[in-house]
Design a protein around this motif. Structure first.
Motif, mmCIF file in Angstrom:
data_model
loop_
_atom_site.group_PDB
_atom_site.id
_atom_site.type_symbol
_atom_site.label_atom_id
_atom_site.label_comp_id
_atom_site.label_asym_id
_atom_site.label_seq_id
_atom_site.Cartn_x
_atom_site.Cartn_y
_atom_site.Cartn_z
ATOM 1 N N PHE A 55 2.313 -1.851 0.248
ATOM 2 C CA PHE A 55 1.797 -0.585 0.777
ATOM 3 C C PHE A 55 2.148 -0.433 2.257
ATOM 4 N N LEU A 56 2.007 -1.519 3.030
ATOM 5 C CA LEU A 56 2.364 -1.459 4.450
ATOM 6 C C LEU A 56 3.833 -1.076 4.611
ATOM 7 N N ASP A 57 4.707 -1.718 3.860
ATOM 8 C CA ASP A 57 6.143 -1.440 3.946
ATOM 9 C C ASP A 57 6.461 -0.017 3.506
ATOM 10 N N GLN A 58 5.825 0.439 2.437
ATOM 11 C CA GLN A 58 6.095 1.769 1.887
ATOM 12 C C GLN A 58 5.509 2.891 2.752
ATOM 13 N N SER A 59 4.660 2.545 3.715
ATOM 14 C CA SER A 59 4.033 3.576 4.539
ATOM 15 C C SER A 59 4.850 3.936 5.772
ATOM 16 N N ALA A 60 6.064 3.421 5.881
ATOM 17 C CA ALA A 60 6.914 3.781 7.018
ATOM 18 C C ALA A 60 7.165 5.290 6.997
ATOM 19 N N ASN A 61 6.876 5.936 8.115
ATOM 20 C CA ASN A 61 7.098 7.381 8.282
ATOM 21 C C ASN A 61 6.281 8.246 7.334
ATOM 22 N N ARG A 62 5.174 7.728 6.834
ATOM 23 C CA ARG A 62 4.286 8.523 5.992
ATOM 24 C C ARG A 62 2.921 7.865 5.921
ATOM 25 N N THR A 63 1.979 8.559 5.287
ATOM 26 C CA THR A 63 0.622 8.055 5.123
ATOM 27 C C THR A 63 0.335 7.905 3.635
ATOM 28 N N ILE A 64 -0.210 6.763 3.267
ATOM 29 C CA ILE A 64 -0.637 6.500 1.895
ATOM 30 C C ILE A 64 -2.130 6.207 1.948
ATOM 31 N N THR A 65 -2.911 7.066 1.321
ATOM 32 C CA THR A 65 -4.356 6.893 1.287
ATOM 33 C C THR A 65 -4.733 6.316 -0.076
ATOM 34 N N VAL A 66 -5.340 5.142 -0.058
ATOM 35 C CA VAL A 66 -5.716 4.449 -1.288
ATOM 36 C C VAL A 66 -7.238 4.436 -1.400
ATOM 37 N N THR A 67 -7.741 5.050 -2.458
ATOM 38 C CA THR A 67 -9.172 5.038 -2.738
ATOM 39 C C THR A 67 -9.426 3.992 -3.811
ATOM 40 N N ILE A 68 -10.246 2.996 -3.481
ATOM 41 C CA ILE A 68 -10.554 1.911 -4.404
ATOM 42 C C ILE A 68 -11.903 2.217 -5.048
ATOM 43 N N THR A 69 -11.893 2.391 -6.373
ATOM 44 C CA THR A 69 -13.087 2.816 -7.102
ATOM 45 C C THR A 69 -13.851 1.662 -7.753
ATOM 46 N N ALA A 70 -13.271 0.451 -7.721
ATOM 47 C CA ALA A 70 -13.908 -0.730 -8.311
ATOM 48 C C ALA A 70 -13.215 -1.971 -7.747
ATOM 49 N N ASP A 71 -13.672 -3.136 -8.137
ATOM 50 C CA ASP A 71 -13.080 -4.393 -7.666
ATOM 51 C C ASP A 71 -12.759 -5.281 -8.868
ATOM 52 N N HIS A 72 -11.945 -4.752 -9.793
ATOM 53 C CA HIS A 72 -11.694 -5.457 -11.048
ATOM 54 C C HIS A 72 -11.101 -6.855 -10.878
ATOM 55 N N ALA A 73 -10.205 -7.044 -9.962
ATOM 56 C CA ALA A 73 -9.580 -8.359 -9.814
ATOM 57 C C ALA A 73 -10.286 -9.232 -8.783
ATOM 58 N N GLY A 84 -17.035 -6.779 -5.303
ATOM 59 C CA GLY A 84 -17.556 -5.578 -5.934
ATOM 60 C C GLY A 84 -17.526 -4.334 -5.062
ATOM 61 N N ASP A 85 -17.203 -4.484 -3.777
ATOM 62 C CA ASP A 85 -17.165 -3.323 -2.885
ATOM 63 C C ASP A 85 -16.077 -2.331 -3.281
ATOM 64 N N LYS A 86 -16.343 -1.087 -2.992
ATOM 65 C CA LYS A 86 -15.369 -0.008 -3.126
ATOM 66 C C LYS A 86 -15.014 0.433 -1.721
ATOM 67 N N GLY A 87 -13.961 1.225 -1.576
ATOM 68 C CA GLY A 87 -13.613 1.684 -0.238
ATOM 69 C C GLY A 87 -12.305 2.440 -0.203
ATOM 70 N N THR A 88 -11.802 2.603 1.011
ATOM 71 C CA THR A 88 -10.554 3.326 1.233
ATOM 72 C C THR A 88 -9.700 2.546 2.218
ATOM 73 N N ILE A 89 -8.408 2.525 1.950
ATOM 74 C CA ILE A 89 -7.444 1.983 2.902
ATOM 75 C C ILE A 89 -6.432 3.089 3.175
ATOM 76 N N THR A 90 -6.204 3.369 4.444
ATOM 77 C CA THR A 90 -5.166 4.319 4.825
ATOM 78 C C THR A 90 -4.035 3.522 5.460
ATOM 79 N N TYR A 91 -2.879 3.594 4.828
ATOM 80 C CA TYR A 91 -1.679 2.938 5.333
ATOM 81 C C TYR A 91 -0.831 4.006 6.019
ATOM 82 N N ALA A 92 -0.498 3.782 7.281
ATOM 83 C CA ALA A 92 0.327 4.748 8.012
ATOM 84 C C ALA A 92 1.266 3.992 8.938
ATOM 85 N N ASN A 93 2.552 4.177 8.720
ATOM 86 C CA ASN A 93 3.567 3.538 9.568
ATOM 87 C C ASN A 93 3.353 2.040 9.727
ATOM 88 N N GLY A 94 3.039 1.372 8.630
ATOM 89 C CA GLY A 94 2.906 -0.080 8.641
ATOM 90 C C GLY A 94 1.587 -0.616 9.136
#
Length: 99
Positions: A55-73, A84-94
């Motif tokens: 995700f860090l690598d793929q976020s070059a020159n863009r923003t990837i917003t990941v909403t985590i709805t569960a903690d299955h793994a 078990g926490d849920k949350g959000t990660i915003t990846y932007a330019n690494g």
């Protein structure tokens, strides 16, 4: 239940060799921002996979917003969260920002 990734209404899952995130990035065009929903936190260096780094690598020159709805793994702890926490990660330019 394996981790699944949903982008624009399409759900991606592991194909047995690649994690769902890897399958998704192989299928989605690398342009523009992405909103992603996952039922588990991205792995961080599991058996030759590091989907968080992907995700860090793929976020070059863009923003990837990941909403985590569960903690299955159970990877929440790898991201400084409790099991078990849920949350959000915003990846932007690494850079990853947790919400």
């Amino acid at each position: 239940m394996p981790i699944s990734v949903t982008v624009k209404g399409k759900t991606y899952e592991s194909d047995g060799h690649y994690h769902a995130e890897e399958v998704m990035f192989a299928s989605v065009k690398r342009q523009g921002n992405l909103d992603v929903e996952m039922n588990g936190w991205p792995c961080t260096g599991e058996r030759h996979h590091d989907c968080h780094q992907l995700f860090l690598d793929q976020s070059a020159n863009r923003t990837i917003t990941v909403t985590i709805t569960a903690d299955h793994a159970g990877y929440a702890a790898n991201h400084g969260r409790k099991f078990g926490d849920k949350g959000t990660i915003t990846y932007a330019n690494g850079v990853a920002t947790y919400g």
